[in-house]
Every structure is written in C-alpha cells, then in structure tokens.
Scaffold this active site. Structure first.
Site, PDB file in Angstrom:
ATOM      1  N   GLY A   1      40.925  46.370  45.460  1.00  0.00           N
ATOM      2  CA  GLY A   1      40.015  45.600  44.627  1.00  0.00           C
ATOM      3  C   GLY A   1      39.978  44.120  44.980  1.00  0.00           C
ATOM      4  O   GLY A   1      40.758  43.624  45.808  1.00  0.00           O
ATOM      5  N   HIS A   2      39.066  43.411  44.331  1.00  0.00           N
ATOM      6  CA  HIS A   2      38.878  41.989  44.634  1.00  0.00           C
ATOM      7  C   HIS A   2      40.098  41.156  44.229  1.00  0.00           C
ATOM      8  O   HIS A   2      40.779  41.445  43.258  1.00  0.00           O
ATOM      9  CB  HIS A   2      37.613  41.443  43.985  1.00  0.00           C
ATOM     10  CG  HIS A   2      37.523  41.674  42.503  1.00  0.00           C
ATOM     11  ND1 HIS A   2      36.322  41.753  41.838  1.00  0.00           N
ATOM     12  CD2 HIS A   2      38.471  41.867  41.564  1.00  0.00           C
ATOM     13  CE1 HIS A   2      36.545  41.958  40.550  1.00  0.00           C
ATOM     14  NE2 HIS A   2      37.839  42.031  40.361  1.00  0.00           N
ATOM     15  N   ASN A   3      40.366  40.142  45.049  1.00  0.00           N
ATOM     16  CA  ASN A   3      41.452  39.172  44.824  1.00  0.00           C
ATOM     17  C   ASN A   3      42.854  39.766  44.973  1.00  0.00           C
ATOM     18  O   ASN A   3      43.835  39.102  44.642  1.00  0.00           O
ATOM     19  CB  ASN A   3      41.348  38.503  43.449  1.00  0.00           C
ATOM     20  CG  ASN A   3      40.055  37.749  43.264  1.00  0.00           C
ATOM     21  OD1 ASN A   3      39.416  37.341  44.224  1.00  0.00           O
ATOM     22  ND2 ASN A   3      39.658  37.564  42.017  1.00  0.00           N
TER      23      ASN A   3
END
Length: 219
Positions: free
Chosen positions: A125-127
């Site tokens: 996922g993002h980050n």
C-alpha cells in the site's frame, strides 16, 4: 544510456531515464520522468510509473509499480478521492514478482529497501516503507503507512494492518493477521498474530479438544 534493450510495443514516457545494460520487455510501460538504474530488467507487460529504481532491479511480468494507492476520505457526497503525489523508490538489488502491485505514496514516498525480495501477487500500500533484505512471500498484503524493518520475513497470505511497525528481524508465519506492531526479533503467527509459542500452544489445545470430541462421538 548505451546498451539498453527495448522490446516491441513497449512505451517509454517523456523524460524517462534508463541506465546502461537495462532491458525493457515487450509491452512494458515506463512512465514520464521515471528513472531506472543500470542492469535492470522490466519484464513483459509490467508498468513502472512515478518511480525511481536503483541498479540491478528485477520487475517480473505484469507487475504494477507506482499507481495510485487506495486513498479516499468520506465526504458529504460519498467517498472523495485523495490526490496521490508521492513516488515509489526501489533501491538496488530488489526483485518484485509477477502481478505484484506497489502503490505510490500519498504525500511521502513508498520505499522498498536494498536487497528485498517480493514474491508474486503481493500488495504494498501507499507510504509503506520496507527495510533492507526482507522477504515477502506470495499474496502478502501490507496496508498503507506501515513500517517494516530490515531482515523481516513474512509468510504467504499474511495481512498486515496499516500504520503499525514491524521491527528488524521479525518472522511472521504464513496466513497470519497482524493487527498491532511487533518488536524487533520476534516470531509471530496466527489470527490475530501473537508470539509463535502462544500461537502453537493455542493450536495444540484446539487440536486436543477436537480429538476428544471425535473420540467421544465414536463411542
């Protein structure tokens, strides 16, 4: 740079940079301003956008690197999309399996550390930030903004909650559900994931109770 191979039907976006000795497979897509280091391999059908790759990176068939993460916020008219402006940074000697997806960061970057190996059909996922020399087996899912230390090993089909930390050297058994942070050096397993000794003891008790019921029914 010299000695770059680009196979038929690949698309190279404007201002992209590709290092010497790299190979871009048939039908791959390299996005605008993307930077790919030296001696990399981007296999057929993969897409790499909004990304910075180091040297000796291998991206297998159909992988998706740098697309928007699942970023939404509830609003008066439903779910509002949050604009994603971060990148994916992949350091040297990383390998990413077929049909794996690595989302770009929302504001910050998604980072995969040097020497980490990611199997097929994994979702990052993002980050998310993954440390150096980690191993993530098939169908692992890591939710946004999770931090994973160096030398972590994660078994297949494990799901990891967002906004938690996994310490250096942690080992997580396959098909686990990680809901809280794990200190460095620990071995966890189960749903919810817990220290491996507790998980194995719980499983032994369940098996014993099941065995007693089976024997009782046979009488």
């Amino acid at each position: 740079e010299p000695d770059v191979t680009v196979e038929p039907m690949a698309v190279i976006g404007a201002h992209a940079r590709i290092g010497a000795g790299s190979h871009i497979g048939a039908g791959a897509v390299i996005g605008q301003h993307t930077k790919i280091g030296r001696n990399c391999s981007i296999a057929a059908g993969a897409s790499v956008i909004c990304a910075l790759l180091g040297n000796h990176v291998i991206i297998h068939n159909g992988a998706r690197i740098g697309q928007d993460g699942y970023g939404y916020a509830p609003g008066p008219r439903g779910m509002d999309k949050i604009v994603q402006i971060g990148r994916v940074i992949i350091q040297d000697h990383v390998e990413i399996g077929a049909n794996t997806t690595v989302d770009r960061g929302t504001m910050d970057d998604t980072v995969i550390g040097e020497g980490t190996k990611i199997d097929n059909q994994v979702q990052i996922g993002h980050n998310v930030r993954i440390g150096r020399h980690c191993a993530l087996v098939a169908k692992v899912a890591v939710a946004g903004s999770t931090r994973i230390g160096d030398g972590v090993q994660i078994g297949g089909m494990t799901a990891i909650n967002g906004h938690i930390s996994i310490g250096d050297g942690v080992q997580i058994a396959a098909m686990s559900g990680v809901t809280t942070s794990i200190p460095a050096g620990e071995k966890y397993g189960g749903i919810p994931a817990r220290p491996i000794k507790d998980f194995l003891r719980d499983m032994a008790e369940i098996m014993m109770k099941s065995d007693r019921r089976t024997k009782g029914g046979s009488k």
